[in-house]
Design an enzyme around this catalytic site. Structure first.
Site, PDB file in Angstrom:
ATOM      1  N   LYS A  72     -57.698  36.857  12.976  1.00 28.29           N
ATOM      2  CA  LYS A  72     -56.511  37.836  12.936  1.00 28.29           C
ATOM      3  C   LYS A  72     -55.685  37.744  14.204  1.00 28.29           C
ATOM      4  O   LYS A  72     -55.968  37.607  15.307  1.00 28.29           O
ATOM      5  CB  LYS A  72     -57.025  39.248  12.962  1.00 28.29           C
ATOM      6  CG  LYS A  72     -56.038  40.420  12.825  1.00 28.29           C
ATOM      7  CD  LYS A  72     -55.674  40.453  11.596  1.00 28.29           C
ATOM      8  CE  LYS A  72     -54.507  41.438  11.218  1.00 28.29           C
ATOM      9  NZ  LYS A  72     -53.111  40.566  11.027  1.00 28.29           N
ATOM     10  N   GLN A 105     -56.006  36.559  22.241  1.00 26.47           N
ATOM     11  CA  GLN A 105     -56.026  37.563  20.898  1.00 26.47           C
ATOM     12  C   GLN A 105     -57.483  37.854  20.682  1.00 26.47           C
ATOM     13  O   GLN A 105     -57.980  38.789  20.120  1.00 26.47           O
ATOM     14  CB  GLN A 105     -55.500  36.964  19.802  1.00 26.47           C
ATOM     15  CG  GLN A 105     -55.234  37.808  18.242  1.00 26.47           C
ATOM     16  CD  GLN A 105     -53.928  38.595  18.487  1.00 26.47           C
ATOM     17  OE1 GLN A 105     -52.732  37.860  18.800  1.00 26.47           O
ATOM     18  NE2 GLN A 105     -53.903  39.914  18.230  1.00 26.47           N
ATOM     19  N   LYS A 165     -58.382  40.526  22.780  1.00 22.73           N
ATOM     20  CA  LYS A 165     -57.702  41.796  22.757  1.00 22.73           C
ATOM     21  C   LYS A 165     -58.269  42.505  21.430  1.00 22.73           C
ATOM     22  O   LYS A 165     -58.561  43.545  21.389  1.00 22.73           O
ATOM     23  CB  LYS A 165     -56.127  41.340  22.353  1.00 22.73           C
ATOM     24  CG  LYS A 165     -55.266  42.346  21.993  1.00 22.73           C
ATOM     25  CD  LYS A 165     -54.090  41.962  21.373  1.00 22.73           C
ATOM     26  CE  LYS A 165     -53.167  41.210  22.398  1.00 22.73           C
ATOM     27  NZ  LYS A 165     -51.835  40.889  21.970  1.00 22.73           N
ATOM     28  N   LYS A 183     -53.959  32.748  15.820  1.00 23.43           N
ATOM     29  CA  LYS A 183     -52.529  32.661  16.139  1.00 23.43           C
ATOM     30  C   LYS A 183     -51.712  31.672  15.400  1.00 23.43           C
ATOM     31  O   LYS A 183     -52.562  30.428  15.287  1.00 23.43           O
ATOM     32  CB  LYS A 183     -52.176  32.545  17.622  1.00 23.43           C
ATOM     33  CG  LYS A 183     -50.780  33.271  17.994  1.00 23.43           C
ATOM     34  CD  LYS A 183     -50.930  34.770  18.149  1.00 23.43           C
ATOM     35  CE  LYS A 183     -49.325  35.381  18.200  1.00 23.43           C
ATOM     36  NZ  LYS A 183     -49.337  36.763  18.747  1.00 23.43           N
ATOM     37  N   GLY A 192     -46.922  39.331  11.966  1.00 24.02           N
ATOM     38  CA  GLY A 192     -45.855  39.036  12.515  1.00 24.02           C
ATOM     39  C   GLY A 192     -45.779  38.787  14.153  1.00 24.02           C
ATOM     40  O   GLY A 192     -47.022  39.334  14.706  1.00 24.02           O
ATOM     41  N   ASP A 193     -45.052  38.084  14.645  1.00 22.79           N
ATOM     42  CA  ASP A 193     -44.823  38.066  16.362  1.00 22.79           C
ATOM     43  C   ASP A 193     -43.388  37.914  16.601  1.00 22.79           C
ATOM     44  O   ASP A 193     -42.600  38.136  15.700  1.00 22.79           O
ATOM     45  CB  ASP A 193     -45.853  37.075  16.853  1.00 22.79           C
ATOM     46  CG  ASP A 193     -45.802  37.174  18.320  1.00 22.79           C
ATOM     47  OD1 ASP A 193     -46.519  37.907  18.896  1.00 22.79           O
ATOM     48  OD2 ASP A 193     -45.146  35.990  19.152  1.00 22.79           O
ATOM     49  N   THR A 215     -47.199  48.587  18.153  1.00 22.20           N
ATOM     50  CA  THR A 215     -47.362  48.018  19.433  1.00 22.20           C
ATOM     51  C   THR A 215     -46.656  48.615  20.668  1.00 22.20           C
ATOM     52  O   THR A 215     -47.419  49.038  21.809  1.00 22.20           O
ATOM     53  CB  THR A 215     -46.833  46.506  19.345  1.00 22.20           C
ATOM     54  OG1 THR A 215     -47.492  45.995  18.188  1.00 22.20           O
ATOM     55  CG2 THR A 215     -47.224  45.765  20.667  1.00 22.20           C
ATOM     56  N   ASN A 249     -39.005  44.136  18.445  1.00 23.64           N
ATOM     57  CA  ASN A 249     -40.058  45.509  17.807  1.00 23.64           C
ATOM     58  C   ASN A 249     -40.652  46.064  18.842  1.00 23.64           C
ATOM     59  O   ASN A 249     -40.769  47.250  18.960  1.00 23.64           O
ATOM     60  CB  ASN A 249     -41.135  44.666  16.728  1.00 23.64           C
ATOM     61  CG  ASN A 249     -42.038  45.437  16.514  1.00 23.64           C
ATOM     62  OD1 ASN A 249     -42.994  45.721  16.966  1.00 23.64           O
ATOM     63  ND2 ASN A 249     -41.654  46.180  15.518  1.00 23.64           N
ATOM     64  N   SER A 297     -52.829  46.760  12.505  1.00 27.29           N
ATOM     65  CA  SER A 297     -53.060  45.913  11.466  1.00 27.29           C
ATOM     66  C   SER A 297     -54.278  45.841  10.751  1.00 27.29           C
ATOM     67  O   SER A 297     -54.940  45.697   9.702  1.00 27.29           O
ATOM     68  CB  SER A 297     -52.844  44.327  11.931  1.00 27.29           C
ATOM     69  OG  SER A 297     -51.623  44.137  12.122  1.00 27.29           O
TER      70      SER A 297
HETATM   71  N1  NDP Z   1     -45.086  42.674  17.132  1.00 27.79           N
HETATM   72  C1  NDP Z   1     -46.030  42.943  17.508  1.00 27.79           C
HETATM   73  O1  NDP Z   1     -46.774  43.612  16.817  1.00 27.79           O
HETATM   74  C2  NDP Z   1     -46.657  42.477  18.907  1.00 27.79           C
HETATM   75  C3  NDP Z   1     -45.976  41.681  19.727  1.00 27.79           C
HETATM   76  N2  NDP Z   1     -46.702  41.243  20.934  1.00 27.79           N
HETATM   77  C4  NDP Z   1     -45.719  40.546  21.679  1.00 27.79           C
HETATM   78  O2  NDP Z   1     -44.503  41.125  22.404  1.00 27.79           O
HETATM   79  C5  NDP Z   1     -43.572  40.395  22.483  1.00 27.79           C
HETATM   80  C6  NDP Z   1     -42.300  40.603  21.811  1.00 27.79           C
HETATM   81  O3  NDP Z   1     -42.618  40.629  20.401  1.00 27.79           O
HETATM   82  P1  NDP Z   1     -41.836  41.260  19.225  1.00 27.79           P
HETATM   83  O4  NDP Z   1     -41.004  42.486  19.779  1.00 27.79           O
HETATM   84  O5  NDP Z   1     -42.613  41.427  18.037  1.00 27.79           O
HETATM   85  O6  NDP Z   1     -40.564  39.986  18.833  1.00 27.79           O
HETATM   86  P2  NDP Z   1     -39.226  40.309  18.339  1.00 27.79           P
HETATM   87  O7  NDP Z   1     -38.809  38.867  17.992  1.00 27.79           O
HETATM   88  O8  NDP Z   1     -39.044  41.484  17.592  1.00 27.79           O
HETATM   89  O9  NDP Z   1     -38.335  40.371  19.786  1.00 27.79           O
HETATM   90  C7  NDP Z   1     -38.416  39.630  20.775  1.00 27.79           C
HETATM   91  C8  NDP Z   1     -37.688  40.032  21.866  1.00 27.79           C
HETATM   92  O10 NDP Z   1     -37.741  39.178  23.295  1.00 27.79           O
HETATM   93  C9  NDP Z   1     -36.473  38.544  23.502  1.00 27.79           C
HETATM   94  N3  NDP Z   1     -37.025  37.131  23.705  1.00 27.79           N
HETATM   95  C10 NDP Z   1     -37.672  36.202  23.150  1.00 27.79           C
HETATM   96  N4  NDP Z   1     -37.746  35.067  23.922  1.00 27.79           N
HETATM   97  C11 NDP Z   1     -37.128  35.189  25.048  1.00 27.79           C
HETATM   98  C12 NDP Z   1     -36.843  34.374  25.938  1.00 27.79           C
HETATM   99  N5  NDP Z   1     -37.202  33.152  26.122  1.00 27.79           N
HETATM  100  N6  NDP Z   1     -36.064  35.267  27.205  1.00 27.79           N
HETATM  101  C13 NDP Z   1     -35.804  36.368  27.131  1.00 27.79           C
HETATM  102  N7  NDP Z   1     -35.867  37.285  25.876  1.00 27.79           N
HETATM  103  C14 NDP Z   1     -36.683  36.560  24.968  1.00 27.79           C
HETATM  104  C15 NDP Z   1     -35.623  38.247  22.141  1.00 27.79           C
HETATM  105  O11 NDP Z   1     -34.445  38.356  22.415  1.00 27.79           O
HETATM  106  P3  NDP Z   1     -33.398  37.390  21.399  1.00 27.79           P
HETATM  107  O12 NDP Z   1     -33.089  38.305  20.123  1.00 27.79           O
HETATM  108  O13 NDP Z   1     -32.291  36.995  22.260  1.00 27.79           O
HETATM  109  O14 NDP Z   1     -34.393  36.174  21.294  1.00 27.79           O
HETATM  110  C16 NDP Z   1     -36.032  39.918  21.745  1.00 27.79           C
HETATM  111  O15 NDP Z   1     -35.119  40.738  22.254  1.00 27.79           O
HETATM  112  C17 NDP Z   1     -44.018  38.796  22.453  1.00 27.79           C
HETATM  113  O16 NDP Z   1     -44.849  38.314  23.562  1.00 27.79           O
HETATM  114  C18 NDP Z   1     -45.211  38.976  21.367  1.00 27.79           C
HETATM  115  O17 NDP Z   1     -46.229  38.097  21.271  1.00 27.79           O
HETATM  116  C19 NDP Z   1     -47.774  41.698  21.452  1.00 27.79           C
HETATM  117  C20 NDP Z   1     -48.597  42.485  20.598  1.00 27.79           C
HETATM  118  C21 NDP Z   1     -48.289  42.939  19.170  1.00 27.79           C
HETATM  119  O1  AKG Z   2     -50.936  42.339  13.990  1.00 26.22           O
HETATM  120  C1  AKG Z   2     -51.429  41.216  14.376  1.00 26.22           C
HETATM  121  O2  AKG Z   2     -52.525  40.695  13.471  1.00 26.22           O
HETATM  122  C2  AKG Z   2     -50.828  40.436  15.179  1.00 26.22           C
HETATM  123  C3  AKG Z   2     -50.487  41.040  16.344  1.00 26.22           C
HETATM  124  C4  AKG Z   2     -50.225  39.902  17.440  1.00 26.22           C
HETATM  125  O3  AKG Z   2     -49.924  38.834  17.274  1.00 26.22           O
HETATM  126  C5  AKG Z   2     -50.614  40.295  18.894  1.00 26.22           C
HETATM  127  O4  AKG Z   2     -51.392  41.274  19.285  1.00 26.22           O
HETATM  128  O5  AKG Z   2     -50.051  39.521  19.712  1.00 26.22           O
END
Ligand code: NDP
Ligand code: AKG
Length: 446
Positions: free
Chosen positions: A90, A111, A114, A126, A165-166, A209, A240, A378
């Protein structure tokens, strides 16, 4: 670093050359787990960590698709099925030009720990692609997602591997991938989470998250007899995780003063309130614009290049991407009297930054604990799909609160030092390890 840890890391480096992010994630875990194994005979001589750093399976595949000009494009798809000791693989899928095997292996390794912390039966995995959805039309994104699923569908299943998603993947991409899976298999099953509500998604999954991160911070503050009310918060990212962390922190009475994207950050001295957050959600999720447009709209805000860590804040929530907060930036935060740093993103703080926080006795919540609310919800989406019913918001949010409080308690149980300071890195690593290790011991050498 002990001799034993150094020699283990040499072994991992030799087997995984040119994978710096993966090595970084393993290093952090090995530093706390190897000493724990040393004093717990049950885990000795079983090659547990050696087995855990080797993914059970890695699938690498071609993803050809046709762009709007009729030109053929080719990307690489990867799914790392890391560990299934406590449940089916997952973890999310990431679409971003920087995606490579090292990054997906660090994410899959983290993961596993976690998911174990969530208390739910979820293994670790992943995946993703170096495809960049930015600047692509909806039709191009759809054709890419369909091609990606044309191979991935062979390897996933509701009891095998359930991606989500991520970075770079939201409702749009999940919808296209789900549709293609259904077409190929002729079956309607919960093989992805983060689905739209009309076809098996769960309430609260989009928020989970960010909300979970703030619930975790609330618990960190509570043991210091502190609350979020009146605290100033600096958040990076505007995707997100960042959006819903901002929403919940504001609801709890805090003032969020920064958000960012890959072009820079905005600082709003008056705070990002509910209406301003709605503007960011529309800007980022619908218009797919740049964060600088916020500063063009609100007079209280300014746009700056770089990252937001020079801004004075009581709490910092790095929620964009890996290694986005370094040693110098950590020192700046400490100089500005930060009291809590909690990772919304996966591995956003470099090892040097973490050392600065821990030496300064700043409470530091690692991503594998602090951002586990997403994958936990999830897991709740999977339960609802299996039961073929939908729970209401209150029920799911209540379960999320309990899960985050339990994760926090596990970190305290395994990470509390003699002087009362909680080492959340140690606590999260050991608590995550124990459940996976026990399951691996029970299941034999497989
Ligand atoms: N979504 C989820 O449920 C989960 C997400 N995460 C982690 O949280 C983090 C964000 O994920 P999420 O919010 O889903 O992703 P999104 O794609 O929704 O948003 C990512 C954000 O980070 C910015 N970003 C991406 N790459 C860079 C970079 N190299 N330098 C600066 N800014 C950057 C993006 O800016 P721009 O639009 O300019 O690319 C955007 O604002 C990741 O590390 C992900 O692995 C962890 C647990 C669960
Ligand atoms: O909801 C999921 O399965 C993925 C969440 C995730 O990618 C993360 O925790 O980094």
């Amino acid at each position: 670093m002990t001799e034993q840890t150094a020699s283990f890391l040499d072994y991992v480096r030799r087997n995984n050359p040119n994978e710096p992010e993966f090595l970084q994630a393993v290093h952090e875990v090995a530093e706390t787990i190897l000493p724990y194994i040393e004093v717990n005979p049950k885990y000795q001589d079983k090659m547990l960590l050696e087995r855990m750093v080797e993914p059970e399976r890695t699938i690498i595949f071609r993803v050809p698709w046709v762009d709007d000009k009729g030109k053929i494009q080719v990307n690489r798809g990867i799914r790392v099925e890391f560990n299934s000791a406590i449940g089916p693989y997952k973890g999310g899928l990431r679409f971003h030009p920087t995606v490579n095997l090292s990054i997906l292996k660090f994410l899959g390794f983290e993961q596993t720990f976690k998911n174990s912390l969530t208390t739910l039966p979820l293994g670790g995995g992943k995946g993703g692609s170096d495809f960049d959805p930015k600047g692509k039309s909806d039709n191009e994104v759809m054709r890419f997602c369909q091609s990606f699923m044309n191979e991935l569908y062979r390897h996933i299943g509701e009891s095998t591997d359930i991606p989500a998603g991520d970075i770079g993947i939201g409702f749009r991409e999940i919808g296209y991938m789900f549709g293609q899976y259904k077409k190929l298999r002729n079956e309607f099953t919960g093989i992805l989470t983060g689905k739209g509500l009309s076809y098996g998604g769960s309430l609260i999954r989009p928020e989970s998250t960010g909300y979970g991160l703030v619930y975790f911070v609330r618990s960190m503050l509570a043991i210091q007899d502190e609350t979020l009310k009146g605290k100033t918060i600096s958040i990076s990212g505007s995707g997100n995780v960042a959006q819903y962390a901002c929403e919940k922190a504001t609801e709890f009475g805090a003032k969020v003063v920064t958000m960012s994207d890959s072009s820079g950050y905005i600082y709003d001295r008056d705070g990002i309130d509910v209406d301003k957050l709605a503007f960011i959600m529309e800007l980022k999720n619908v218009k797919r614009g740049r964060i600088s447009e916020y500063a063009e709209t609100y007079k209280s805000a300014t746009f700056h290049e770089g990252r937001p860590w020079s801004v004075k804040a009581d709490i910092a929530l790095p929620s964009a991407t890996q290694n986005e907060l370094n040693e110098e930036e950590a020192k700046l935060l400490v100089r500005n009297n930060v009291i809590v740093v909690a990772e919304g993103a996966n591995m956003p703080c470099t090892p040097e930054a973490i050392e600065v926080f821990q030496k300064a006795r700043v409470l530091f919540g690692p991503g594998k604990a602090a951002n586990a609310g997403g994958v936990a919800t999830s897991g709740l989406e999977m339960s609802q799909n299996a039961l073929k019913l939908s729970w209401d918001r209150e029920k799911i949010d209540g379960k999320l609160v309990t899960i985050m409080e339990d994760i926090h308690q596990s970190c305290v149980t395994y990470g509390k030092q003699e002087d009362g300071f909680v080492d959340y890195v140690k606590g999260a690593n050991i608590a995550g390890f124990v459940k996976v290790a026990d399951a691996m011991l029970s299941q034999g050498v497989v």
